[in-house]
Design a protein around this motif. Sequence first.
Motif, PDB file in Angstrom:
ATOM      1  N   THR A  48       0.952  -1.419   0.023  1.00 13.58           N
ATOM      2  CA  THR A  48      -0.038  -0.167  -0.055  1.00 13.58           C
ATOM      3  C   THR A  48       0.884   1.207  -0.019  1.00 13.58           C
ATOM      4  O   THR A  48       2.309   1.175   0.406  1.00 13.58           O
ATOM      5  N   TYR A  49       0.242   2.367  -0.082  1.00 16.43           N
ATOM      6  CA  TYR A  49       0.543   3.727  -0.374  1.00 16.43           C
ATOM      7  C   TYR A  49       0.029   4.535   0.747  1.00 16.43           C
ATOM      8  O   TYR A  49      -1.079   4.756   0.739  1.00 16.43           O
ATOM      9  N   HIS A  77       0.771   0.075  -4.870  1.00 16.08           N
ATOM     10  CA  HIS A  77      -0.493   0.992  -4.790  1.00 16.08           C
ATOM     11  C   HIS A  77       0.240   2.477  -5.246  1.00 16.08           C
ATOM     12  O   HIS A  77       1.578   2.643  -4.777  1.00 16.08           O
ATOM     13  N   LEU A 106      -5.125   4.528  -7.555  1.00 15.20           N
ATOM     14  CA  LEU A 106      -6.020   5.054  -6.464  1.00 15.20           C
ATOM     15  C   LEU A 106      -6.029   6.349  -6.337  1.00 15.20           C
ATOM     16  O   LEU A 106      -5.157   7.267  -6.728  1.00 15.20           O
ATOM     17  N   ARG A 107      -7.263   6.858  -5.771  1.00 10.07           N
ATOM     18  CA  ARG A 107      -7.496   8.305  -5.917  1.00 10.07           C
ATOM     19  C   ARG A 107      -6.706   8.640  -4.138  1.00 10.07           C
ATOM     20  O   ARG A 107      -6.118   9.605  -4.166  1.00 10.07           O
ATOM     21  N   GLY A 108      -7.169   7.956  -3.486  1.00  9.21           N
ATOM     22  CA  GLY A 108      -6.741   8.044  -1.913  1.00  9.21           C
ATOM     23  C   GLY A 108      -7.964   8.850  -1.347  1.00  9.21           C
ATOM     24  O   GLY A 108      -8.664   9.195  -1.764  1.00  9.21           O
ATOM     25  N   ASP A 109      -7.770   8.767   0.131  1.00  8.73           N
ATOM     26  CA  ASP A 109      -9.000   9.411   1.073  1.00  8.73           C
ATOM     27  C   ASP A 109      -8.698  10.679   1.196  1.00  8.73           C
ATOM     28  O   ASP A 109      -7.579  11.411   0.887  1.00  8.73           O
ATOM     29  N   ALA A 124      -9.498   8.391  -9.720  1.00  7.09           N
ATOM     30  CA  ALA A 124      -8.658   7.366  -9.733  1.00  7.09           C
ATOM     31  C   ALA A 124      -8.337   7.245 -11.464  1.00  7.09           C
ATOM     32  O   ALA A 124      -7.483   6.797 -11.998  1.00  7.09           O
ATOM     33  N   TYR A 144     -15.792  -1.074  -4.945  1.00  8.72           N
ATOM     34  CA  TYR A 144     -16.420  -1.315  -3.737  1.00  8.72           C
ATOM     35  C   TYR A 144     -17.834  -2.117  -4.080  1.00  8.72           C
ATOM     36  O   TYR A 144     -18.801  -1.490  -4.266  1.00  8.72           O
ATOM     37  N   HIS A 148     -18.877   2.938  -2.702  1.00  9.12           N
ATOM     38  CA  HIS A 148     -18.030   3.681  -2.027  1.00  9.12           C
ATOM     39  C   HIS A 148     -18.716   4.639  -1.171  1.00  9.12           C
ATOM     40  O   HIS A 148     -19.666   5.341  -1.584  1.00  9.12           O
ATOM     41  N   SER A 151     -20.461   8.030  -2.788  1.00  5.47           N
ATOM     42  CA  SER A 151     -21.405   7.819  -3.741  1.00  5.47           C
ATOM     43  C   SER A 151     -22.565   7.826  -3.260  1.00  5.47           C
ATOM     44  O   SER A 151     -23.113   7.143  -2.442  1.00  5.47           O
ATOM     45  N   ASP A 157     -21.897   4.807  -8.739  1.00  2.00           N
ATOM     46  CA  ASP A 157     -20.574   4.202  -8.539  1.00  2.00           C
ATOM     47  C   ASP A 157     -20.247   3.279  -9.595  1.00  2.00           C
ATOM     48  O   ASP A 157     -18.709   3.320  -9.981  1.00  2.00           O
ATOM     49  N   ASN A 160     -19.154   5.056 -12.574  1.00  2.00           N
ATOM     50  CA  ASN A 160     -17.525   5.708 -12.214  1.00  2.00           C
ATOM     51  C   ASN A 160     -16.864   4.765 -12.614  1.00  2.00           C
ATOM     52  O   ASN A 160     -15.668   4.778 -12.911  1.00  2.00           O
ATOM     53  N   LYS A 164     -13.369   4.201 -15.061  1.00  2.00           N
ATOM     54  CA  LYS A 164     -11.916   3.636 -14.511  1.00  2.00           C
ATOM     55  C   LYS A 164     -11.383   2.589 -15.331  1.00  2.00           C
ATOM     56  O   LYS A 164     -10.429   2.618 -15.997  1.00  2.00           O
TER      57      LYS A 164
HETATM   58  P1  FAD Z   1     -12.227   6.833  -7.317  1.00  2.00           P
HETATM   59  O1  FAD Z   1     -12.061   5.740  -8.226  1.00  2.00           O
HETATM   60  O2  FAD Z   1     -11.663   8.124  -7.647  1.00  2.00           O
HETATM   61  O3  FAD Z   1     -13.551   6.955  -6.580  1.00  2.00           O
HETATM   62  C1  FAD Z   1     -13.726   7.651  -5.172  1.00  2.00           C
HETATM   63  C2  FAD Z   1     -15.080   8.171  -5.585  1.00  2.00           C
HETATM   64  O4  FAD Z   1     -15.243   9.243  -6.565  1.00  2.00           O
HETATM   65  C3  FAD Z   1     -16.339   7.262  -5.635  1.00  2.00           C
HETATM   66  O5  FAD Z   1     -17.566   7.696  -4.738  1.00  2.00           O
HETATM   67  C4  FAD Z   1     -16.595   7.416  -7.297  1.00  2.00           C
HETATM   68  O6  FAD Z   1     -17.697   6.658  -7.507  1.00  2.00           O
HETATM   69  C5  FAD Z   1     -16.475   8.936  -7.413  1.00  2.00           C
HETATM   70  N1  FAD Z   1     -15.818   8.992  -8.748  1.00  2.00           N
HETATM   71  C6  FAD Z   1     -14.658   8.355  -9.489  1.00  2.00           C
HETATM   72  N2  FAD Z   1     -14.799   8.714 -10.650  1.00  2.00           N
HETATM   73  C7  FAD Z   1     -15.409   9.804 -10.877  1.00  2.00           C
HETATM   74  C8  FAD Z   1     -15.498  10.513 -12.118  1.00  2.00           C
HETATM   75  N3  FAD Z   1     -15.180  10.453 -13.152  1.00  2.00           N
HETATM   76  N4  FAD Z   1     -16.853  11.733 -11.801  1.00  2.00           N
HETATM   77  C9  FAD Z   1     -17.379  11.628 -10.705  1.00  2.00           C
HETATM   78  N5  FAD Z   1     -17.040  10.703  -9.499  1.00  2.00           N
HETATM   79  C10 FAD Z   1     -16.173   9.899  -9.849  1.00  2.00           C
HETATM   80  N6  FAD Z   1      -5.822   4.471   0.208  1.00  2.00           N
HETATM   81  C11 FAD Z   1      -4.443   4.830   0.183  1.00  2.00           C
HETATM   82  O7  FAD Z   1      -4.394   5.796   0.902  1.00  2.00           O
HETATM   83  N7  FAD Z   1      -3.446   4.002   0.025  1.00  2.00           N
HETATM   84  C12 FAD Z   1      -3.677   2.668  -0.733  1.00  2.00           C
HETATM   85  O8  FAD Z   1      -2.662   1.930  -0.739  1.00  2.00           O
HETATM   86  C13 FAD Z   1      -5.094   2.129  -0.797  1.00  2.00           C
HETATM   87  N8  FAD Z   1      -5.383   0.896  -1.206  1.00  2.00           N
HETATM   88  C14 FAD Z   1      -6.406   0.499  -1.522  1.00  2.00           C
HETATM   89  C15 FAD Z   1      -6.728  -0.448  -2.109  1.00  2.00           C
HETATM   90  C16 FAD Z   1      -8.060  -1.272  -2.163  1.00  2.00           C
HETATM   91  C17 FAD Z   1      -8.296  -2.607  -2.905  1.00  2.00           C
HETATM   92  C18 FAD Z   1      -9.213  -0.273  -1.978  1.00  2.00           C
HETATM   93  C19 FAD Z   1     -10.674  -0.759  -2.032  1.00  2.00           C
HETATM   94  C20 FAD Z   1      -8.872   0.798  -1.427  1.00  2.00           C
HETATM   95  C21 FAD Z   1      -7.789   1.392  -1.122  1.00  2.00           C
HETATM   96  N9  FAD Z   1      -7.378   2.580  -0.581  1.00  2.00           N
HETATM   97  C22 FAD Z   1      -5.905   3.198  -0.387  1.00  2.00           C
HETATM   98  C23 FAD Z   1      -8.399   3.744  -0.248  1.00  2.00           C
HETATM   99  C24 FAD Z   1      -8.809   4.299  -1.254  1.00  2.00           C
HETATM  100  O9  FAD Z   1      -7.884   5.427  -1.745  1.00  2.00           O
HETATM  101  C25 FAD Z   1     -10.250   5.247  -0.879  1.00  2.00           C
HETATM  102  O10 FAD Z   1     -11.291   4.056  -0.523  1.00  2.00           O
HETATM  103  C26 FAD Z   1     -10.718   6.321  -1.792  1.00  2.00           C
HETATM  104  O11 FAD Z   1     -11.401   7.202  -0.900  1.00  2.00           O
HETATM  105  C27 FAD Z   1     -11.051   6.218  -3.165  1.00  2.00           C
HETATM  106  O12 FAD Z   1     -10.192   5.683  -3.901  1.00  2.00           O
HETATM  107  P2  FAD Z   1     -10.490   5.102  -5.427  1.00  2.00           P
HETATM  108  O13 FAD Z   1      -9.221   4.738  -6.179  1.00  2.00           O
HETATM  109  O14 FAD Z   1     -11.455   4.138  -5.344  1.00  2.00           O
HETATM  110  O15 FAD Z   1     -11.153   6.358  -5.952  1.00  2.00           O
END
Ligand code: FAD
Length: 287
Positions: A48-49, A77, A106-109, A124, A144, A148, A151, A157, A160, A164
Amino acid sequence: MKITEIISGPLPSLSFEIFPPKVSTALEDVKDAAKRIAELSPSFISVTYGAGGTTAGLTLELADAVKNEFGVTALAHLTCLSSGRDVIKRQLDALREKGIDNVLALRGDRPADSSAHVRDFSHASDLAAEIRAYGGFCIGGACYPEGHPESPSQKEDILNLKIKADAGCEFFTTQMFFDNNILYNFLYKIREAGINVPVVAGVMPVTNGSQIKRICALSGTALPQRFRQIVDRYSSDPRAMAQAGIAYATEQIIDLYANGIRAVHVYSMNRPETAKRIAENISEIIK
Ligand code: FAD
């Protein structure tokens, strides 16, 4: 080796996750845990990152050790929310230099204090497109099964998620879930939405009962009544909780493979003993 090649191979895939320490002085302990997990010959190990890119160097160092010292495919990650294009490019250059083929985009929290503002990437999918343009990596993303937490609906979700996949994600790893029917329903819905990339099922063996209710509340993960009873009964006894949590995860994993899921990723949280017990429990099933 690319994750997509591994998970489309003839044998079921079983992988584990490790996370870098917050301080570099603890790196050797995590490396030792990674080495012991690598000795189980998993299909791959993901690293992880840290939120906001705080562990970029340590993620790289661990992924390097997993691949080049311990001989296991590594999945690094990478999060983008608070990083500019320059930082992402440097990280990709470094991964390339170490021969790491796989990146989880990933986007990150969002930080609670919103101090980190969005730089070049909002989602992301933007990062996946950037990595695809860079070239040469097998790109994964997160999904998710229960939606998510940000969402407004699962339907949105999944729309979206399709963006991705179209942006370059070649596989998805799921958030943990404790009821396999949730995953089966989700898979049906994403296939219907035209998302056809492989999905790796993320399973968490719960060994710390007191944390799990809070984690589930934050991530929107449902705790089924059957599992809630186990947590309520054993969370004050760490050894009993670990035994029950590993047994529950094992049952979940066997059911997943029996229902045609080809790839399971275990959130083993730097605990080689947990990884070992899971691997032993299903050794005949994955051979
Ligand atoms: P996204 O895919 O960008 O989604 C986030 C939200 O935005 C969702 O509600 C989605 O529906 C919405 N969205 C997406 N694309 C769009 C668009 N084009 N327009 C409008 N809305 C959109 N976090 C860390 O910090 N480090 C890690 O290493 C890490 N590893 C993870 C591994 C896994 C398997 C999982 C499930 C999660 C991990 N996370 C990690 C947590 C993750 O970063 C968070 O859940 C974060 O809130 C969302 O990241 P995402 O990449 O899913 O984002």
